[in-house]
Design an enzyme around this catalytic site. Structure first.
Site, PDB file in Angstrom:
ATOM      1  NE  ARG A   1      43.980  47.545  34.799  1.00  0.00           N
ATOM      2  CZ  ARG A   1      42.659  47.341  34.889  1.00  0.00           C
ATOM      3  NH1 ARG A   1      41.983  47.767  35.941  1.00  0.00           N
ATOM      4  NH2 ARG A   1      42.022  46.710  33.922  1.00  0.00           N
TER       5      ARG A   1
ATOM      6  CG  HIS B   1      41.332  47.567  28.719  1.00  0.00           C
ATOM      7  ND1 HIS B   1      42.163  46.546  29.158  1.00  0.00           N
ATOM      8  CD2 HIS B   1      40.277  47.577  29.581  1.00  0.00           C
ATOM      9  CE1 HIS B   1      41.621  45.978  30.220  1.00  0.00           C
ATOM     10  NE2 HIS B   1      40.486  46.578  30.499  1.00  0.00           N
TER      11      HIS B   1
ATOM     12  CD  GLN C   1      36.710  44.230  28.899  1.00  0.00           C
ATOM     13  OE1 GLN C   1      37.133  44.160  30.043  1.00  0.00           O
ATOM     14  NE2 GLN C   1      35.693  43.486  28.474  1.00  0.00           N
TER      15      GLN C   1
ATOM     16  CG  ASP D   1      34.822  52.358  29.600  1.00  0.00           C
ATOM     17  OD1 ASP D   1      34.428  51.941  30.707  1.00  0.00           O
ATOM     18  OD2 ASP D   1      36.027  52.518  29.334  1.00  0.00           O
TER      19      ASP D   1
ATOM     20  CB  CYS E   1      35.087  47.091  29.542  1.00  0.00           C
ATOM     21  SG  CYS E   1      35.355  48.721  30.241  1.00  0.00           S
TER      22      CYS E   1
ATOM     23  NE  ARG F   1      39.846  41.212  30.238  1.00  0.00           N
ATOM     24  CZ  ARG F   1      40.174  42.210  31.063  1.00  0.00           C
ATOM     25  NH1 ARG F   1      39.249  43.047  31.489  1.00  0.00           N
ATOM     26  NH2 ARG F   1      41.427  42.396  31.450  1.00  0.00           N
TER      27      ARG F   1
END
Ligand code: CP
Ligand code: NVA
Length: 304
Positions: free
Chosen positions: A104, A131, A134, A219, A259, A287
């Protein structure tokens, strides 16, 4: 044999996703039945975090343990990455000591450079631009709840951020459409979308983007790394909240996804995220399951 990385959603073909989705179902079922499944015994995952995380760390770390392997957590603060060790050197060293790496970080070019020097598969656990893990969980969640996502329409309400760019790539792979509504000044960066991508339509009005859709998603308005812009964003995004009025314009059986982490009263109302159309907790749990299938595929290839 060329190493397979997972740096963007477009890195896998539909055929590969169909495999990973099928394996996710199997692996999830085993987990729910407390059935041990250790295909990655003696394998090690290294996780490198240059930004905060709850879900990504937990799902990768727990997932690797559940597959019989080990996971090691490194962050910028107390590894040599924070003291300027070149990313290319770090990649060569780390990849000699483990079987798969998750990162990340900030710019996508950092993970691209890391992958170019890695001997083992590298997974994008979030960059400024993408991402994919996700969105893989989100697509799986949609399919689990409603069946095929092909031909469906997803409304993206809010910032043109890493999640949106991964959704736009997913739309191309799976053959669905994205209605995008972002405030002025926070719109799509064309350099981050394939010029061939015809799977999205831009709407000036966020309510209009929700008309008749199968899924509404949003988001945070300020992603990690953009905190200095927070005050300006709060003003610019006024009106982009996903509330009951917007959900009412979607199909009656439309789902809501986020998310997480979420800010109730900013990008989503409490009524929506805690309401009956919201599947955010399934989405977060998935996830774990999709990433276990992803780890299995990247380390062992197609197993059945
Ligand atoms: N959704 C997600 O990636 O959450 P974390 O930032 O907690 O990992
Ligand atoms: N867009 C958000 C996602 C967090 C999981 C961010 O990058 O901060």
């Amino acid at each position: 044999m060329a190493i397979k990385h997972y740096l963007q959603f477009s890195d896998f073909t539909l055929d590969e996703y169909e495999h990973v989705i099928e394996r996710t179902r199997v692996i999830k079922r085993k987990f729910k039945n407390y059935e041990p499944y250790h295909p990655l015994a003696d394998r090690t995952l290294v996780m490198v975090f240059e930004k905060n995380s709850t879900r990504t760390r937990l799902s990768f770390e727990a997932g690797m343990h559940q597959l019989g392997g080990a996971a090691i957590y490194l962050n910028t603060r107390d590894s040599q990455l924070g003291r300027g060790e070149p990313i290319e050197d770090a990649a060569q060293v780390m990849s000699r000591m483990c079987d798969v790496i998750m990162i990340r970080t900030f710019g996508q070019e950092i993970i691209d450079r890391f992958a170019a020097y890695s001997r083992v598969p590298v997974i994008n656990g979030l960059t400024n631009e993408h991402h994919p893990c996700q969105v893989l969980a989100d697509v799986f969640t949609y399919i689990e709840q409603r069946g095929s996502i092909q031909g469906k329409t997803v409304a993206w309400i809010g910032d043109a951020n890493n999640m949106l760019y991964s959704w736009l790539q997913a739309a191309e792979v799976f053959g669905f459409h994205v209605n995008v509504s972002t405030p002025k000044g926070y719109d799509i960066d064309p350099q981050l979308v394939s010029p061939r991508n015809q799977r999205y339509t831009v709407f000036a009005n966020p309510g209009d983007a929700c008309d008749g859709v199968d899924l509404v998603t949003t988001d945070v308005w300020t992603s990690m790394g953009y905190e200095d812009e927070n005050a300006a964003r709060l003003k610019a995004f006024d009106g982009w909240i996903v509330d009951s009025a917007k959900m009412a314009r979607a199909k009656a059986d439309a789902l809501f996804m986020h998310c997480l982490p979420a800010h109730r009263g900013e990008e989503v109302s409490a009524e929506v995220i805690d309401g009956p159309q919201s599947v955010v907790w399934n989405e977060a749990e998935n996830r774990l399951h999709v990433q276990k299938a992803l780890l299995e595929y990247l380390v062992l290839g197609k197993v059945s």
